[in-house]
Design an enzyme around this catalytic site. Structure first.
Site, PDB file in Angstrom:
ATOM      1  N   LYS A  81      -8.774  32.565  72.844  1.00  0.00           N
ATOM      2  CA  LYS A  81      -7.298  32.592  72.965  1.00  0.00           C
ATOM      3  C   LYS A  81      -6.745  32.780  74.226  1.00  0.00           C
ATOM      4  O   LYS A  81      -5.896  31.937  74.820  1.00  0.00           O
ATOM      5  CB  LYS A  81      -6.520  33.749  72.157  1.00  0.00           C
ATOM      6  N   GLU A 104       5.099  34.790  69.722  1.00  0.00           N
ATOM      7  CA  GLU A 104       5.018  35.567  68.659  1.00  0.00           C
ATOM      8  C   GLU A 104       3.562  36.093  68.159  1.00  0.00           C
ATOM      9  O   GLU A 104       2.849  35.184  68.616  1.00  0.00           O
ATOM     10  CB  GLU A 104       5.686  34.875  67.517  1.00  0.00           C
ATOM     11  N   SER A 367     -16.023  32.444  67.598  1.00  0.00           N
ATOM     12  CA  SER A 367     -14.744  32.483  68.375  1.00  0.00           C
ATOM     13  C   SER A 367     -14.111  33.752  68.959  1.00  0.00           C
ATOM     14  O   SER A 367     -13.602  33.714  69.932  1.00  0.00           O
ATOM     15  CB  SER A 367     -13.590  32.020  67.577  1.00  0.00           C
TER      16      SER A 367
HETATM   17  C1  LIG Z   1      -6.767  33.878  66.607  1.00  0.00           C
HETATM   18  C2  LIG Z   1      -8.391  33.760  66.057  1.00  0.00           C
HETATM   19  C3  LIG Z   1      -8.601  32.720  65.190  1.00  0.00           C
HETATM   20  C4  LIG Z   1      -7.966  31.672  64.466  1.00  0.00           C
HETATM   21  O1  LIG Z   1      -7.247  30.917  65.291  1.00  0.00           O
HETATM   22  P1  LIG Z   1      -7.574  29.514  65.519  1.00  0.00           P
HETATM   23  O2  LIG Z   1      -6.207  28.836  66.056  1.00  0.00           O
HETATM   24  O3  LIG Z   1      -7.648  28.842  64.261  1.00  0.00           O
HETATM   25  O4  LIG Z   1      -8.815  29.403  66.426  1.00  0.00           O
HETATM   26  C5  LIG Z   1     -10.168  32.587  65.026  1.00  0.00           C
HETATM   27  N1  LIG Z   1     -10.894  33.449  65.593  1.00  0.00           N
HETATM   28  C6  LIG Z   1     -10.502  34.516  66.476  1.00  0.00           C
HETATM   29  C7  LIG Z   1     -11.570  35.434  66.974  1.00  0.00           C
HETATM   30  C8  LIG Z   1      -9.241  34.721  66.587  1.00  0.00           C
HETATM   31  O5  LIG Z   1      -9.020  35.676  67.417  1.00  0.00           O
END
Ligand SMILES: *Cc1c(COP(=O)(O)O)cnc(C)c1O
Length: 386
Positions: A81, A104, A367
């Site tokens: 993010k 938000e 992610s």
């Molecule tokens: C917020 C988040 C997501 C989901 O958000 P996307 O916009 O779909 O990437 C996925 N993995 C993690 C670790 C997150 O913090």
């Protein structure tokens, strides 16, 4: 403004000029070498890019595939993010000349990443959060406040994310000159899906270079979890034109009844200023999303994913809570990497489909890291033992 029939700007008229100004500023900035250099500077020395592409040897042996992990979990604040929040805050400050940021957040991850970028860049920061989420996510609220943000609990409607979104939009309508609204995924009215996609595309750019260096060829599969869809679009974008690379998005199937699988189980509608797939009842009321992974609890999905699904360029599947836990335990046990529960969904899809993936090169976009999810995991374990 549209991806096929999806996307657009479904917002009050007073915001049209604000979005137009944003689009112009962004198009200027993405072509401006100095701007891109400054953004890349912060991603490098502050956030920790480039992230490694790790060959997961143990998992590969177990599953009979060649599994690579794109290590977004190693970034500052623990997930992808930050790529976007630094980008948008820099855009707001240096190009749009705004002094105040709003956002938000549901689970609080995007709120923390936004508050972090604001602290770094000396911007005022207000985060809207449903009152129920404020109670559920005490640590993230504390982090945001520590980072200098005002956290505003929203007590209207269901007191969750969709109400926080309405409050953020209302704030933006009231303060369009001073304020930029940082949207956290490839969602919302145009040009947000395009802007967030650009700031996350760094993931795919790196991953492509890295796999070419390591394997001398492109991967067979790229797999990512999909909440709003930003980490998935980020890694997919570099491979979209490489038709032989299969792109797989994995949504949260929840407990089977309650879920967040807007693409695989939802229907067409309008939400958060865009036309896309969402989970709603027969009267078009948005249903509360559910997933074991807090970051996948978004009732809609980015319009580009809806388009990629229709066109067949990407395929989407859903994975349930129980299986995601298996992915969570698998990477922890066999790689020494505790993943966030969100990408654990994508890992679970790989485990489930390992027969079909035999001998293939697979990149999983990891992610985020799982520290934030230990309490959920601990409660699950306790439930099972009870
Ligand atoms: C917020 C988040 C997501 C989901 O958000 P996307 O916009 O779909 O990437 C996925 N993995 C993690 C670790 C997150 O913090």
């Amino acid at each position: 403004m549209y991806y096929g029939e999806y996307g657009g700007q479904f917002i009050p008229e007073t915001l049209f000029p604000v979005l137009q100004e944003l689009d112009r500023a962004f198009e200027k900035a993405r072509r401006n070498r100095d701007f891109v250099k400054r953004w890349r500077y912060y991603l490098g020395v502050y956030a920790g890019r480039p992230t490694p592409l790790f060959f997961a040897k143990n998992s590969s042996q177990k599953l009979g595939i060649k599994l690579y992990l794109k290590r977004e979990d190693l970034l500052h604040t623990g997930a992808h993010k930050i790529n976007n929040t630094i980008g948008q805050c820099l855009l707001a400050k240096e190009v749009l000349k705004k002094t105040r940021i709003i956002a938000e957040t549901g689970a609080g991850q995007h709120g923390v990443a936004t508050a972090t970028a604001c602290a770094l860049l000396n911007l005022k920061c207000t985060i809207y959060m449903g009152r129920k989420d404020v109670e559920r996510q005490k640590i993230n609220v504390l982090k945001m406040k520590l980072l200098g943000a005002d956290v505003v609990p929203v007590s209207s409607g269901t007191e969750t994310l969709k109400d926080a979104i309405n409050s953020a939009l209302r704030d933006w309508i009231t303060n369009p000159t001073s304020t930029h609204y940082v949207i956290g995924s490839v969602v919302g009215p145009y040009p947000f899906p395009k802007i967030v996609s650009f700031f996350q595309s760094i993931i795919g750019v790196e991953a492509k270079q890295q796999i070419l260096k390591l394997e001398g060829r492109l991967p067979d599969f790229v797999v990512a979890c999909v909440g709003g869809g930003s980490n998935a679009i980020g890694i997919f974008s570099a491979f979209l034109k490489e038709k032989k690379v299969k792109l797989i998005g994995v949504e949260a199937g929840g407990n089977g009844k309650l879920h967040s699988a807007s693409l695989t189980k939802g229907s067409l509608g309008v939400f958060h200023g865009m036309k896309t797939y969402l989970i709603q009842d027969e009267d078009g009321q948005v249903l509360p999303p559910h997933s074991i992974a807090p970051g996948l609890d978004y009732p809609a999905v980015g319009p580009e994913h809806a388009y990629l699904k229709d066109s067949g360029r990407a395929e989407y599947y859903s994975v349930q809570d129980e299986d995601a836990l298996e992915g969570f335990e698998f990477l922890s046990r066999f790689e020494g990497i505790i993943p966030a529960l969100e990408p654990a969904h994508a890992m679970a899809w790989i485990i489930k489909n390992s027969k079909e993936l035999k001998g293939k090169i697979v990149i999983l976009n990891l992610s985020g890291r799982g520290d934030k999810d230990m309490e959920i995991y601990s409660n699950r374990k306790a439930d099972h033992q009870a």
